[in-house]
Design a protein around this motif. Sequence first.
Motif, PDB file in Angstrom:
ATOM      1  N   LYS A 148      38.866  49.783  38.864  1.00 22.02           N
ATOM      2  CA  LYS A 148      37.994  50.093  37.093  1.00 22.02           C
ATOM      3  C   LYS A 148      38.463  49.689  36.534  1.00 22.02           C
ATOM      4  O   LYS A 148      37.508  49.499  34.892  1.00 22.02           O
ATOM      5  CB  LYS A 148      37.559  51.646  37.491  1.00 22.02           C
ATOM      6  CG  LYS A 148      36.697  51.739  38.703  1.00 22.02           C
ATOM      7  CD  LYS A 148      37.020  53.914  39.029  1.00 22.02           C
ATOM      8  CE  LYS A 148      35.490  54.281  40.162  1.00 22.02           C
ATOM      9  NZ  LYS A 148      35.476  55.592  40.298  1.00 22.02           N
ATOM     10  N   ALA A 149      39.467  49.674  36.376  1.00 27.27           N
ATOM     11  CA  ALA A 149      40.252  49.560  35.137  1.00 27.27           C
ATOM     12  C   ALA A 149      39.943  48.287  34.198  1.00 27.27           C
ATOM     13  O   ALA A 149      39.674  47.341  33.198  1.00 27.27           O
ATOM     14  CB  ALA A 149      42.024  49.884  34.442  1.00 27.27           C
ATOM     15  N   ALA A 150      40.276  46.792  35.569  1.00 25.89           N
ATOM     16  CA  ALA A 150      39.871  45.793  35.275  1.00 25.89           C
ATOM     17  C   ALA A 150      38.183  45.334  35.224  1.00 25.89           C
ATOM     18  O   ALA A 150      38.215  44.451  34.632  1.00 25.89           O
ATOM     19  CB  ALA A 150      40.794  44.756  36.605  1.00 25.89           C
ATOM     20  N   VAL A 151      37.760  45.896  36.332  1.00 25.31           N
ATOM     21  CA  VAL A 151      36.265  45.771  35.776  1.00 25.31           C
ATOM     22  C   VAL A 151      36.233  45.382  33.991  1.00 25.31           C
ATOM     23  O   VAL A 151      35.009  45.468  33.696  1.00 25.31           O
ATOM     24  CB  VAL A 151      35.330  47.039  36.296  1.00 25.31           C
ATOM     25  CG1 VAL A 151      34.060  46.410  35.936  1.00 25.31           C
ATOM     26  CG2 VAL A 151      35.134  46.363  37.805  1.00 25.31           C
ATOM     27  N   ALA A 152      36.319  47.046  33.386  1.00 23.86           N
ATOM     28  CA  ALA A 152      36.070  46.283  32.414  1.00 23.86           C
ATOM     29  C   ALA A 152      36.169  46.659  31.352  1.00 23.86           C
ATOM     30  O   ALA A 152      35.966  45.915  30.050  1.00 23.86           O
ATOM     31  CB  ALA A 152      36.520  48.699  32.100  1.00 23.86           C
ATOM     32  N   THR A 153      37.649  45.094  31.106  1.00 28.69           N
ATOM     33  CA  THR A 153      37.638  43.851  31.295  1.00 28.69           C
ATOM     34  C   THR A 153      37.127  43.146  30.831  1.00 28.69           C
ATOM     35  O   THR A 153      36.983  42.543  29.629  1.00 28.69           O
ATOM     36  CB  THR A 153      38.866  43.462  31.617  1.00 28.69           C
ATOM     37  OG1 THR A 153      38.110  42.539  32.655  1.00 28.69           O
ATOM     38  CG2 THR A 153      40.741  44.574  31.601  1.00 28.69           C
ATOM     39  N   GLY A 154      35.569  42.774  31.722  1.00 25.20           N
ATOM     40  CA  GLY A 154      34.862  41.970  31.756  1.00 25.20           C
ATOM     41  C   GLY A 154      35.145  40.702  32.811  1.00 25.20           C
ATOM     42  O   GLY A 154      34.195  39.517  32.266  1.00 25.20           O
ATOM     43  N   THR A 155      37.014  40.968  33.058  1.00 22.97           N
ATOM     44  CA  THR A 155      36.497  39.292  33.950  1.00 22.97           C
ATOM     45  C   THR A 155      35.943  39.676  35.049  1.00 22.97           C
ATOM     46  O   THR A 155      35.345  40.126  35.383  1.00 22.97           O
ATOM     47  CB  THR A 155      38.353  39.759  34.718  1.00 22.97           C
ATOM     48  OG1 THR A 155      38.226  38.773  35.481  1.00 22.97           O
ATOM     49  CG2 THR A 155      38.731  40.883  35.562  1.00 22.97           C
ATOM     50  N   ASP A 156      35.811  38.179  35.643  1.00 20.60           N
ATOM     51  CA  ASP A 156      34.985  37.692  36.725  1.00 20.60           C
ATOM     52  C   ASP A 156      35.779  38.537  38.535  1.00 20.60           C
ATOM     53  O   ASP A 156      34.895  38.292  38.895  1.00 20.60           O
ATOM     54  CB  ASP A 156      34.504  36.105  36.842  1.00 20.60           C
ATOM     55  CG  ASP A 156      34.235  35.766  35.573  1.00 20.60           C
ATOM     56  OD1 ASP A 156      32.645  36.408  35.439  1.00 20.60           O
ATOM     57  OD2 ASP A 156      34.286  35.250  34.688  1.00 20.60           O
ATOM     58  N   ARG A 157      37.008  37.767  38.314  1.00 23.85           N
ATOM     59  CA  ARG A 157      37.850  37.752  39.489  1.00 23.85           C
ATOM     60  C   ARG A 157      38.982  38.786  39.029  1.00 23.85           C
ATOM     61  O   ARG A 157      39.300  38.563  38.209  1.00 23.85           O
ATOM     62  CB  ARG A 157      37.790  36.442  40.283  1.00 23.85           C
ATOM     63  CG  ARG A 157      36.753  35.641  40.252  1.00 23.85           C
ATOM     64  CD  ARG A 157      36.705  34.902  41.138  1.00 23.85           C
ATOM     65  NE  ARG A 157      35.874  33.687  41.653  1.00 23.85           N
ATOM     66  CZ  ARG A 157      36.196  32.620  42.245  1.00 23.85           C
ATOM     67  NH1 ARG A 157      36.667  32.243  42.643  1.00 23.85           N
ATOM     68  NH2 ARG A 157      34.789  31.994  42.397  1.00 23.85           N
ATOM     69  N   ILE A 158      39.588  38.831  40.362  1.00 22.68           N
ATOM     70  CA  ILE A 158      41.109  39.135  40.423  1.00 22.68           C
ATOM     71  C   ILE A 158      41.762  38.577  41.414  1.00 22.68           C
ATOM     72  O   ILE A 158      40.960  37.816  42.495  1.00 22.68           O
ATOM     73  CB  ILE A 158      41.049  41.106  40.800  1.00 22.68           C
ATOM     74  CG1 ILE A 158      40.504  41.010  41.796  1.00 22.68           C
ATOM     75  CG2 ILE A 158      40.917  41.482  39.055  1.00 22.68           C
ATOM     76  CD1 ILE A 158      41.040  42.903  42.506  1.00 22.68           C
ATOM     77  N   GLU A 159      43.065  38.361  41.452  1.00 21.07           N
ATOM     78  CA  GLU A 159      43.487  37.320  41.727  1.00 21.07           C
ATOM     79  C   GLU A 159      45.116  38.408  42.583  1.00 21.07           C
ATOM     80  O   GLU A 159      46.038  38.878  41.852  1.00 21.07           O
ATOM     81  CB  GLU A 159      44.666  36.586  41.064  1.00 21.07           C
ATOM     82  CG  GLU A 159      45.161  35.571  42.704  1.00 21.07           C
ATOM     83  CD  GLU A 159      45.898  34.403  41.987  1.00 21.07           C
ATOM     84  OE1 GLU A 159      46.798  33.801  41.974  1.00 21.07           O
ATOM     85  OE2 GLU A 159      45.031  33.619  40.902  1.00 21.07           O
ATOM     86  N   LEU A 160      44.694  38.364  43.647  1.00 24.35           N
ATOM     87  CA  LEU A 160      45.501  40.394  44.532  1.00 24.35           C
ATOM     88  C   LEU A 160      46.991  39.151  44.569  1.00 24.35           C
ATOM     89  O   LEU A 160      47.008  38.424  45.202  1.00 24.35           O
ATOM     90  CB  LEU A 160      44.997  40.414  46.176  1.00 24.35           C
ATOM     91  CG  LEU A 160      43.847  40.419  46.218  1.00 24.35           C
ATOM     92  CD1 LEU A 160      43.609  40.711  47.630  1.00 24.35           C
ATOM     93  CD2 LEU A 160      44.096  42.496  45.783  1.00 24.35           C
ATOM     94  N   TYR A 161      47.875  40.226  44.201  1.00 22.18           N
ATOM     95  CA  TYR A 161      49.594  39.141  43.979  1.00 22.18           C
ATOM     96  C   TYR A 161      49.568  39.714  45.845  1.00 22.18           C
ATOM     97  O   TYR A 161      50.239  40.079  45.715  1.00 22.18           O
ATOM     98  CB  TYR A 161      50.005  39.932  43.055  1.00 22.18           C
ATOM     99  CG  TYR A 161      51.727  39.795  43.312  1.00 22.18           C
ATOM    100  CD1 TYR A 161      52.667  38.686  43.398  1.00 22.18           C
ATOM    101  CD2 TYR A 161      52.286  41.229  43.530  1.00 22.18           C
ATOM    102  CE1 TYR A 161      53.756  38.039  43.545  1.00 22.18           C
ATOM    103  CE2 TYR A 161      53.781  40.517  43.409  1.00 22.18           C
ATOM    104  CZ  TYR A 161      54.397  39.684  43.773  1.00 22.18           C
ATOM    105  OH  TYR A 161      55.581  39.146  43.858  1.00 22.18           O
ATOM    106  N   THR A 162      50.126  38.599  46.224  1.00 15.79           N
ATOM    107  CA  THR A 162      50.401  38.873  48.165  1.00 15.79           C
ATOM    108  C   THR A 162      51.838  38.423  47.725  1.00 15.79           C
ATOM    109  O   THR A 162      52.408  38.494  49.180  1.00 15.79           O
ATOM    110  CB  THR A 162      49.272  37.607  48.784  1.00 15.79           C
ATOM    111  OG1 THR A 162      50.318  35.867  48.705  1.00 15.79           O
ATOM    112  CG2 THR A 162      47.970  37.949  48.678  1.00 15.79           C
TER     113      THR A 162
END
Length: 250
Positions: A148-162
């Motif tokens: 939810k905090a990532a969404v609030a940044t306005g980003t399009d995607r996240i990249e999962l650190y695997t």
Amino acid sequence: MTTQLSVNLNAVAMLRNRRDLPWPDVAHLGRIALKAGASGLTVHPRPDQRHIRFTDLPVLRALIDDEFPQAEFNIEGYPTEDFLALCEATEPEQVTLVPDDPSQATSDHGWDFAQHQDFLKGVVARLKGKGMRVSLFADGDGSEAAVKAAVATGTDRIELYTGPYGGCFDDPDRAKAEIERLGLTADAALAHGLGINAGHDLTVANLPALVKRIPALAEVSIGHGLTADALEYGMAETVRRFRRACGQAV
């Protein structure tokens, strides 16, 4: 949805930089990868230029524009003013922002989205205002609050650190637990409208399980494992092997 493969050229560049010679040619290896069906190229230009050099960026940009206009260029790094200026000059299709200290050997954790939310909002808006897709490096810890905090940044995607998933190659039970944590993070991100990328220590062996758990996985960027395999199989065949591992018909 078919998971796309972006080939990270950092390891190729690091090998080149061992000598004051122009080989292996980073652009030529990128061309081979794209001819073999890779959907794009990824680079991480660090301030000390220990692998990708700043002068590589316009060469790779021209390669994609002139020969593979359907492909994408992904530039990742910590968003200093110098890094952002490089991105604005190069105009990649995607920028992946990582919270690395410049001295780190490699990326090893995602953003604390709550702590850095205001900072990231400004950077994301700046890049998106220039027409670039933005992805933020994220820990795959299953935390919906972080998503939810990532969404609030306005980003399009996240990249999962695997990285933690890739690190349990000899422990199947732990691998199952790690992949479920990644999957829960992806589920939350998708529910909140974010796209999903993934990267770090992914291999032909561990990719299929990840893609099966996260069928909406848009893209994986792979460098170290892919380059290691290319020493054995060649770049073109290695790209085809990784594409098959992503579920692509090759």
